[in-house]
Motif scaffolding. Structure first.
Motif, PDB file in Angstrom:
ATOM      1  N   UNK A   1       0.763  -1.123   0.013  1.00  0.00           N
ATOM      2  CA  UNK A   1       0.035  -0.037   0.112  1.00  0.00           C
ATOM      3  C   UNK A   1       0.776   1.248  -0.015  1.00  0.00           C
ATOM      4  N   UNK A   2       0.811   1.969  -1.127  1.00  0.00           N
ATOM      5  CA  UNK A   2       1.708   3.214  -1.163  1.00  0.00           C
ATOM      6  C   UNK A   2       1.143   4.538  -0.284  1.00  0.00           C
ATOM      7  N   UNK A   3      -0.183   4.183   0.385  1.00  0.00           N
ATOM      8  CA  UNK A   3      -0.560   5.043   1.147  1.00  0.00           C
ATOM      9  C   UNK A   3      -0.162   4.771   2.555  1.00  0.00           C
ATOM     10  N   UNK A   4       0.283   3.626   2.845  1.00  0.00           N
ATOM     11  CA  UNK A   4       0.698   2.984   4.010  1.00  0.00           C
ATOM     12  C   UNK A   4       1.884   3.478   4.791  1.00  0.00           C
ATOM     13  N   UNK A   5       2.569   2.460   5.321  1.00  0.00           N
ATOM     14  CA  UNK A   5       3.932   2.678   5.915  1.00  0.00           C
ATOM     15  C   UNK A   5       4.846   2.984   5.045  1.00  0.00           C
ATOM     16  N   UNK A   6       5.838   3.907   5.076  1.00  0.00           N
ATOM     17  CA  UNK A   6       6.935   4.275   4.209  1.00  0.00           C
ATOM     18  C   UNK A   6       8.283   4.327   4.910  1.00  0.00           C
ATOM     19  N   UNK A   7       9.327   3.848   4.590  1.00  0.00           N
ATOM     20  CA  UNK A   7      10.599   3.744   5.196  1.00  0.00           C
ATOM     21  C   UNK A   7      11.444   4.461   4.359  1.00  0.00           C
ATOM     22  N   UNK A   8      12.198   5.456   4.885  1.00  0.00           N
ATOM     23  CA  UNK A   8      13.303   6.419   3.931  1.00  0.00           C
ATOM     24  C   UNK A   8      14.445   6.047   4.478  1.00  0.00           C
ATOM     25  N   UNK A   9      15.498   5.758   3.684  1.00  0.00           N
ATOM     26  CA  UNK A   9      16.979   5.734   4.046  1.00  0.00           C
ATOM     27  C   UNK A   9      17.785   6.322   3.205  1.00  0.00           C
ATOM     28  N   UNK A  10      18.759   6.896   4.121  1.00  0.00           N
ATOM     29  CA  UNK A  10      19.882   7.338   3.491  1.00  0.00           C
ATOM     30  C   UNK A  10      21.155   6.210   3.348  1.00  0.00           C
ATOM     31  N   UNK A  11      21.590   5.706   2.119  1.00  0.00           N
ATOM     32  CA  UNK A  11      22.484   4.627   2.244  1.00  0.00           C
ATOM     33  C   UNK A  11      23.824   5.257   2.816  1.00  0.00           C
ATOM     34  N   UNK A  12      24.488   4.222   3.440  1.00  0.00           N
ATOM     35  CA  UNK A  12      25.842   4.227   4.120  1.00  0.00           C
ATOM     36  C   UNK A  12      25.591   5.248   5.480  1.00  0.00           C
ATOM     37  N   UNK A  13      24.463   5.356   5.834  1.00  0.00           N
ATOM     38  CA  UNK A  13      24.267   6.054   7.323  1.00  0.00           C
ATOM     39  C   UNK A  13      23.416   5.574   8.124  1.00  0.00           C
ATOM     40  N   UNK A  14      23.282   5.735   9.004  1.00  0.00           N
ATOM     41  CA  UNK A  14      22.265   5.375  10.162  1.00  0.00           C
ATOM     42  C   UNK A  14      20.990   6.095  10.170  1.00  0.00           C
ATOM     43  N   UNK A  15      20.797   6.970   9.234  1.00  0.00           N
ATOM     44  CA  UNK A  15      19.507   7.757   9.393  1.00  0.00           C
ATOM     45  C   UNK A  15      18.536   7.219   8.740  1.00  0.00           C
ATOM     46  N   UNK A  16      17.327   7.286   9.396  1.00  0.00           N
ATOM     47  CA  UNK A  16      16.105   6.291   8.804  1.00  0.00           C
ATOM     48  C   UNK A  16      14.953   7.243   9.184  1.00  0.00           C
ATOM     49  N   UNK A  17      13.747   7.304   8.360  1.00  0.00           N
ATOM     50  CA  UNK A  17      12.603   8.203   8.475  1.00  0.00           C
ATOM     51  C   UNK A  17      11.507   6.824   8.506  1.00  0.00           C
TER      52      UNK A  17
END
Length: 74
Positions: free
Chosen positions: A18-34
């Motif tokens: 579901x594109x209106x559901x949960x989304x995870x965004x990550x920046x490769x090679x970092x520990x940053x995650x949204x």
């Protein structure tokens, strides 16, 4: 300009189909995650180990106001 390789990249994945559901965004090679979790889906992921980390969170209301908070355990 849009394909300039010197810019950082962000990878966005959908949780489920579901594109209106949960989304995870990550920046490769970092520990940053949204993680974007619609309010009605919070109960579906409350026990996920990946979310049990120090967290900054945003709660958005219908009147375009936001509450920003922090938690030791997301």
């Amino acid at each position: 300009m849009l394909r300039d390789r010197s810019h950082k990249r962000i990878q966005i994945c959908f949780y489920g189909d579901n594109p209106d559901g949960i989304k995870i965004a990550e920046s490769p090679n970092t520990a940053i995650q949204a993680v974007c979790i619609p309010r009605h889906m919070l109960k579906d992921v409350k026990d996920e180990e990946e979310l049990k980390k120090p967290t900054i969170y945003f709660l958005f209301g219908g009147d375009k106001q936001a509450y920003i908070g922090e938690a030791a355990n997301g």
